[in-house]
Design an enzyme around this catalytic site. Structure first.
Site: not given
Ligand code: GTR
Length: 399
Positions: A233, A237, A324, A376
């Site tokens: 996540s 990045k 998402w 996720h």
């Molecule tokens: C969320 C964010 C995502 C992702 C995620 C994470 O809130 O919108 O871009 O990075 O967190 O890191 O789990």
């Protein structure tokens, strides 16, 4: 006058509410027609056909585009670096692994920053062992626990003959819009703060991965030429951006890294540039904010990050319910970006299936992808495919 002010306040609160609820698009039929910049045409409009032109002209151009418009710089100069072993915690795997808790001390301009890296090295076998680094942002260390199995599959990695290390992002730059500069940025690179393309949190976490790599190069039990960078996540990045900058990583694996990571921004599916910049203004550089709601103006898209990692191996993974992060946008970006392997490097890589047809992980030389069922998260199922991909690309371990 009073009613004018309350009207303005009402207007303001409506706008803020609207901003907070910018509806995410999950409808494929509403995805705009994709017009993506061509990785293989230079800024001057010349076709890029050879490794020489790619590495001397186009690759540096794309790197600067990302640095200026999205992530900011990752400064790499410093005066001194040292590593000291500080083992204090209890080793959760005393029979199979050696635990090293390493303080990495970096000095620049008379100031010092110390980051903590936790390392597990197989006890059995002779090494040097290939290594997986996970950039972690979850909180296992907070309560004195080093490992959260599943999220960081230490046991399975070590049993397969891999060393594995992880640092928490807080040890480099806090994940907080008000405090993110209170680590390495203010201490070692304060001049970055005044720059619109200066280092921000994702860049700082990438910097941390580079310093972990500096340690791997010094540790005789670790084979730094076979190093794998994993992030989930937000840290996915950072892993992607770190590997674009630092070609010492043999394999790069961002999991469910979504917007500003693996997913194509111009699809505006799920999380968008405006939403991410509003919720996490400290992740990306200041210039990126100019693309809020204007993804079509970006002079790049995330498939070009895949091309920066080549000719080193790269693998993306998604989860079916993690809309998402736009799984389809992650797959398309891999599919398009990995054309650099056949086009420029003459290596066979192909993703013949459409996203909707994918069933099994695509494990092949150089570029791979999987989508698993579920939400996720980073899970054991993900790690198992990563190990398959790494074994195919870096060879079997002689444990
Ligand atoms: C969320 C964010 C995502 C992702 C995620 C994470 O809130 O919108 O871009 O990075 O967190 O890191 O789990």
């Amino acid at each position: 006058m009073k009613s004018k002010i309350s009207f303005l306040l009402l207007l303001l609160s409506l706008t803020v509410n609207l901003m907070a609820q910018i509806p995410a698009n999950y409808d494929e039929s509403k995805v705009p027609d994709l017009i993506l910049p061509d990785p293989f045409v230079s800024l001057k409009g010349n076709p890029i056909l050879t490794v020489e032109d790619w590495e001397n002209i186009r690759r540096p151009e794309i790197l600067v585009l990302f640095e200026e418009n999205v992530y900011g710089q990752i400064p790499t100069d410093f005066d001194d670096i040292s590593f000291s072993e500080m083992t204090k915690s209890q080793n959760p795997y005393p029979n199979t692994a050696i635990l090293k808790e390493v303080d990495i001390k970096v000095s620049r301009g008379g100031k010092t920053h110390t980051m903590r890296l936790n390392v597990f090295i197989p006890k059995n076998g002779k090494g040097p062992f290939p290594v997986f680094l996970l950039i972690n942002y979850q909180a296992p260390y907070a309560d004195g626990k080093l490992v959260e199995e599943g999220f960081w599959a230490v046991k399975e990695l070590v049993e397969k003959g891999y060393a594995t290390a992880s640092f928490h992002v807080e040890t480099v730059a806090p994940d907080d819009k008000n405090r993110f500069s209170k680590g390495v940025i203010e201490r070692l690179y304060p001049e970055q703060l005044g720059q619109k393309d200066g280092m921000r949190a994702l860049g700082a976490w990438g910097w941390g991965a580079m310093r972990a790599m500096d340690y791997f190069e010094k540790e005789s039990l670790i084979d730094a030429n076979r190093a794998v960078l994993v992030g989930h996540s937000r840290s996915g990045k950072a892993a992607l951006w770190a590997s674009a900058n630092d070609t010492r990583w043999a394999v790069t694996i961002p999991n469910e890294s979504g917007c500003g990571g693996a997913a194509l921004s111009k699809r505006k599916f799920g999380e968008t540039v405006q939403v991410i910049n509003t919720a996490f203004p400290h992740w990306f550089n200041d210039n990126f904010k100019a693309f809020n709601g204007k993804e079509e103006l970006l002079p790049l898209d995330q498939h070009m990050l895949v091309s920066l990692v080549a000719p080193r191996a790269i693998y993306f993974s998604s989860a079916r319910e993690d809309r998402w992060a736009d799984p389809k946008g992650e797959y398309l970006s891999m599919k398009l970006g990995s054309r650099v392997f056949p086009f420029i490097y003459g290596k066979k890589v192909s993703f013949p299936l459409d996203f909707e047809e994918l069933k099994e992980p695509v494990i092949q030389p150089f570029a791979g992808y999987h989508i698993r069922e579920g939400e996720h998260d980073l899970t054991l199922e993900d790690w198992k495919s990563y190990m398959d991909f790494v074994e195919m690309n870096l060879g079997k371990n002689d444990k």
